[in-house]
Design an enzyme around this catalytic site. Structure first.
Site: not given
Length: 116
Positions: A45-47, A50
């Protein structure tokens, strides 16, 4: 932002060591959400967030929220989240011991929701 901690599949970190790290974060007043083995989902999710937000904010010289207000930003979010979801599913299917169970791979929709 929030801090998530967990252990990836195949991690050599022992339970007591992991609990000690969580306790250290708490004692230092940093706090952290214990995601355990589900940490890889958070990482995907963070990837996704970002990979789309950071480059566009830099190129357009705008704050994060402004990216989603632009039509081309919303389209980029859609396309990048599709790519990240496909990548996660492929890696988790091919190398489950390293990337986790493919049934836990984030969907494009989950990625887009996280970005919003």
């Amino acid at each position: 932002g929030r801090t998530w901690l967990g252990r990836a599949p195949g991690s050599s970190l022992q339970d007591d060591e992991y609990r000690a790290v969580l306790a250290d974060f708490s004692a230092a007043g940093l706090g952290a959400d214990d995601e355990g083995d589900a940490i890889l989902n958070r990482m995907w999710l963070k990837l996704g967030a970002n990979a789309v937000i950071n480059p566009l904010t830099a190129l357009w010289e705008v704050p994060n929220g402004a990216v989603l207000e632009r039509e081309e930003g919303a389209q980029a979010v859609h396309e990048v989240c599709d790519e990240v979801a496909a990548l996660a599913k492929k890696l988790m299917t091919t190398f489950p011991e390293r990337y986790g169970d493919a049934s836990l791979a984030p969907t494009s929709e989950a990625l887009r929701e996280f970005v919003r």
